[in-house]
Scaffold this active site. Structure first.
Site: not given
Length: 563
Positions: A27, A49, A60, A128, A258, A307, A368, A403
């Site tokens: 990632g 993997k 994302a 956001e 989420h 969230r 999430h 987060r």
């Protein structure tokens, strides 16, 4: 209580390779660390993997947060992050994130990432949930992760013929190798990994890769739960393998659900499509069955609240009206705008017969993001010498109990550079040297893949969005019974292969998570206890989990700053 194990059941390695530093994962954190390391050490090994582009980053949608606007400041970004973290952030770690973040984003642009821009050519910034400034950079509308992944993979592909870097795709890390145990019987320093290459390339089966340092960037734990937005590869491998190797994990009870994941029925399993927070950032409403905006009056930011607040209120609303979902309403934003701004979400909904411009979208919370992970200090060092962790697999203290939206990609960038720089420096100075691996003692464990759905259901029912003592105690007990059933000191009937190793990691991660959630008797951030509905100052500490030499799990309290 059934003990945990220090290694999984697996064949002996049939081949061996070596590197200065091994990076596990592809990632944003893993790829950034690998590219940084290639400039600093002689030999880097990247293990993933799937293929390089299969990391969690590609999924994302929201964007990457950084104080890039001249009117914004790192201090304001820090303040928003601390609020979302509900009192458990490491302020030192957050300060590193927000002050170094803008430069890391600019470096990402220099590496070829193409962000959406204004007519004047500046990066277009949006807002956001939880942010009080426009500071979210997007690419391709709602394909930010895919664009970042593309740019970093292209950089790595450009140097794939460099003898100083090797990439092994289709490979699962079985265990982290350690040297001779310490005087108190705990695993020694980290010195490599065992890995299983899944029938691709020039190597096959189980092998060993030796290194002076190992950086874990394996992503999240989504497949611990019945429903998640995470890819199928997110089986908690990093946390489980680090724990077996003697490292501490922390904040593992804080799981972000989420708020707006597409509701596809009670039988839905695995990775589910999320409707990005950015849709609410553009003005979409959350409606109950009566068509009312139920978040208005419940939080000053309404639909743009953090969230955990939104998820908690959705769960309460569904319980109140006896429904399985609420609705996201973006019809007033117009189909033309929605299709241009959110092309990925539009296409996924269209495949399911939903028109964003005309239809209400049924949504409900699903797992999430994991705020906890392998405990690290500011340079990504774990409590085990030679082992680093970055990205979602790590607990840097940046996220605290919850987060802040779009901070995860930034965390991957910032701490990848820090960890790579630190590991390279310690290798160059001779502080980290190659040690000889020593096999950790039996018993071992191997859980059949057929048990995974049962484990997921136990974890989701007991340690899902809303928890209580009875549900958590039941989950801890039932998960312990499964561990006991498959403990072994000799080869058993379960055949060692990828699905079984993954399921073993899912079980170990779920077990520690449920135990930590049972211990923390309060509600804070992503940990919601219906029987302890308020924050408790007594719990303004980090819960740290470790295994002793006998495999007993220990949960201890630690300060928020590691010092």
């Amino acid at each position: 209580m059934t003990r945990f194990v220090h290694r999984l059941t697996a064949p002996a390695p049939g081949w061996t390779i070596s590197a200065d530093v091994i990076v596990i994962g592809s990632g944003i954190a893993g790829l950034s660390a690998a590219l940084e390391l290639r400039e600093k050490v002689d030999r880097v090994l990247v293990v993933t993997k799937g293929v390089l582009s299969s990391g969690s980053t590609v999924w994302a949608q929201g964007g990457i947060a950084a104080a890039l606007d001249p009117e914004d400041t790192p201090q304001e970004h820090l303040d928003d992050t601390l609020v979302a973290g509900a009192g458990l952030c490491s302020e030192e770690a957050v300060r590193a994130l927000v002050t170094e973040g803008p430069d890391r984003v600019r470096e990402l642009v220099a590496r070829g990432a193409n962000f959406d821009t204004t007519p004047e050519g500046d990066i277009n910034l949006t807002r956001e949930g939880g942010h009080h400034r426009d500071r979210i950079a997007h690419a391709g509308g709602d394909a930010t992760g895919a664009e970042i992944s593309r740019a970093l993979v292209a950089q790595l592909e450009a140097i794939k013929n460099d003898p100083g870097i090797e990439v092994i795709e289709h490979a699962m890390v079985v265990d982290i190798l350690t040297a001779a145990p310490t005087r108190d019987g705990r695993p020694g320093k980290v010195c490599g990994i065992t890995l299983h290459v899944i029938g691709e390339g020039t190597r096959d089966g189980v092998g060993a890769a030796l290194a002076k340092a190992v950086i874990v960037a394996t992503g999240g734990i989504g497949q611990v739960f019945r429903s998640s937005t995470n890819p199928a590869s997110a089986t908690g491998d990093g946390i489980a393998s680090a724990l077996r190797a003697g490292a501490a994990v922390a904040d593992i009870e804080f799981v972000q659900f989420h708020p707006t994941v597409l509701w596809e029925g009670s039988g839905a399993r695995g990775q589910l499509p999320l409707i990005s927070e950015a849709v609410r950032g553009e003005g979409a409403y959350l409606l109950n069955a009566d068509g009312d905006r139920f978040m208005v009056g419940r939080h000053e930011l309404a639909e743009l609240a953090p969230r955990d607040v939104v998820s908690r209120n959705i769960v309460a609303q569904m319980k109140e009206e006896g429904s399985d979902n609420v609705f996201l309403d973006c019809r007033h934003l117009g189909g033309a705008f929605l299709k241009q701004r959110f092309p990925t979400i539009w296409a996924r909904l269209e495949e399911r017969g939903i028109d964003m411009g005309r239809d209400l979208i049924p949504v409900a919370p699903a797992q999430h993001f994991h705020s906890g992970g392998i405990l690290t200090e500011l340079n990504g060092r774990s409590t085990q010498q030679g082992l680093y962790a970055i990205g979602e697999a790590a607990c840097t203290g940046v996220h605290g109990a919850n987060r802040l939206a779009s901070n995860s990609l930034l965390e991957g960038l910032v701490f990848a550079k820090r960890a790579a720089t630190d590991a390279a420096s310690l290798v160059a100075d001779g502080v980290l040297t190659q040690a000889e691996p020593v096999e950790r003692p039996a018993p071992t464990v191997l859980i059949p893949a057929t048990m995974r759905r049962k484990i997921q259901s136990i974890a989701h029912d007991g340690a899902g969005p809303v928890r209580d003592m009875e549900g958590l105690a039941t989950a801890v007990s039932r998960l312990a019974s499964i561990r006991a059933r498959f403990h072994t000191t000799e080869p058993g009937t379960v055949v060692p292969q990828v699905a079984e190793w993954e399921t073993s990691n899912v079980l170990a991660t779920a077990s520690v998570l449920a135990s930590a959630a049972l211990t923390r008797t309060e509600t804070r951030g992503g940990h919601v206890r219906s029987d302890y509905p308020s924050q408790d100052e007594r719990w303004k500490v980090r819960l740290v989990a470790t295994l002793d030499p006998d495999g007993d799990l220990h949960l201890t309290e630690a300060p928020l700053e590691l010092g």
